[in-house]
Design an enzyme around this catalytic site. Structure first.
Site, PDB file in Angstrom:
ATOM      1  N   SER A  58       0.842  -1.196   0.000  1.00  0.00           N
ATOM      2  CA  SER A  58       0.000   0.000   0.000  1.00  0.00           C
ATOM      3  C   SER A  58       0.882   1.253   0.000  1.00  0.00           C
ATOM      4  O   SER A  58       1.652   1.444  -0.936  1.00  0.00           O
ATOM      5  CB  SER A  58      -0.966  -0.047   1.188  1.00  0.00           C
ATOM      6  OG  SER A  58      -1.972   0.934   1.066  1.00  0.00           O
ATOM      7  N   ASP A  87      -9.100  -5.172  -5.641  1.00  0.00           N
ATOM      8  CA  ASP A  87      -8.688  -4.092  -4.733  1.00  0.00           C
ATOM      9  C   ASP A  87      -9.646  -2.917  -4.918  1.00  0.00           C
ATOM     10  O   ASP A  87      -9.640  -2.259  -5.962  1.00  0.00           O
ATOM     11  CB  ASP A  87      -7.254  -3.679  -5.055  1.00  0.00           C
ATOM     12  CG  ASP A  87      -6.662  -2.713  -4.027  1.00  0.00           C
ATOM     13  OD1 ASP A  87      -7.437  -1.962  -3.391  1.00  0.00           O
ATOM     14  OD2 ASP A  87      -5.438  -2.708  -3.870  1.00  0.00           O
ATOM     15  N   HIS A 109      -7.185  -5.461  -1.341  1.00  0.00           N
ATOM     16  CA  HIS A 109      -6.080  -4.547  -1.064  1.00  0.00           C
ATOM     17  C   HIS A 109      -5.076  -5.159  -0.088  1.00  0.00           C
ATOM     18  O   HIS A 109      -3.900  -4.821  -0.135  1.00  0.00           O
ATOM     19  CB  HIS A 109      -6.626  -3.227  -0.500  1.00  0.00           C
ATOM     20  CG  HIS A 109      -5.569  -2.181  -0.336  1.00  0.00           C
ATOM     21  ND1 HIS A 109      -4.934  -1.593  -1.405  1.00  0.00           N
ATOM     22  CD2 HIS A 109      -5.019  -1.624   0.788  1.00  0.00           C
ATOM     23  CE1 HIS A 109      -4.046  -0.716  -0.959  1.00  0.00           C
ATOM     24  NE2 HIS A 109      -4.086  -0.724   0.356  1.00  0.00           N
TER      25      HIS A 109
END
Length: 263
Positions: free
Chosen positions: A116, A206, A238
């Site tokens: 991320s 995601d 995600h």
């Protein structure tokens, strides 16, 4: 399976304007090997939260395969805006190289990875090719490979309406206020003939950062003639390599396989 030793809370960077130093954890194979490949790892959290330890499954998996992993904290956006967190990420790479003998690593075989916001940092440190090092640095943060996971790669086209609060806090304003930061923070803006081999790993489900951004970054690398592999995990959300779902092991294995071939 190789046993793993973890050295926790190792000081790697002492910013002069900060009371406490930055720390990292070192995951290393417990077999006394030398000249090993190394991976510097950055946690996620939207640049505003999170800490080392989030990717322990990935780090242990890599260490079991012979990698030394440096799991680094960096200053969050509530404390410091861009480029400071990226400079901290570059400092972690330099620390690994400077302590190559101590940890039994080959300083020419260091990669970055992260998830991320950490995936963004991993891609940016790699693509920037030492651009976030201080002028007096004795070693470079240039790396031999990168494997960003569920990251953001291009913010150059953000409009004031599209920029979210996390980006505004991280960058210290909107694209109408600090446009040069939206340019410099984008890994895609740094891609050139020196960008190292890259695995762009993303889940096709995601809903926070859609996989199209990963596809576009991989395309930019390919168009620049750089070695790139695009890993889109079917059903992955995600939280690839973070949440213990069916595709976590696949994500870790994909990263390990890429590094085995590139380092």
């Amino acid at each position: 399976m190789t046993d793993v030793t973890v050295d926790r809370d190792v000081v790697f960077h002492r910013p002069p304007e900060r009371e406490s130093p930055l720390e990292l954890d070192v995951y290393r194979p417990d077999d006394g090997g030398t000249d090993r490949p190394a991976v510097v790892v950055y946690h996620g959290g939207g640049w505003i939260e999170g800490e080392k330890g989030q990717l322990e499954a990935l780090e242990r998996g890599l260490a079991e395969r012979g990698y030394v992993c440096f799991d680094a904290n960096y200053r969050l956006s509530g404390e410091a805006t861009f480029p400071t967190p990226v400079e901290d990420g570059a400092a972690a790479v330099r620390f690994a190289k400077e302590h190559a003998d101590e940890y039994g690593i080959d300083p020419d075989r260091v990669a970055t990875t992260g998830h991320s916001a950490g995936g963004h940092l991993a891609a940016l440190v790699a693509a920037a090719d030492g651009d976030f090092d201080p002028e007096d640095a004795t070693v470079s943060s240039k790396v031999a490979a990168s494997a960003p996971i569920s990251g953001a790669y291009d913010m150059r086209d953000r409009t004031p309406e599209a920029a979210n609060d996390l980006e505004r806090q991280f960058l210290g304003g909107g694209p109408d206020e600090v446009p040069e930061r939206y340019e410099r923070v984008s890994p895609a803006a740094h891609v050139d003939s020196a960008t190292p081999p890259t695995l762009v790993l993303h889940g096709d489900d995601d809903d926070l950062l859609p996989a199209d951004g990963a596809r576009e970054y991989a395309q930019a690398l390919a168009e620049a003639g750089r070695p790139v592999e695009l890993g889109i995990l079917p059903g992955g959300g995600h939280g690839i390599v973070v949440e213990p779902e069916d595709w976590q092991d696949r994500g870790i294995e994909t990263v390990a396989d890429f590094l085995d071939r590139r380092l």
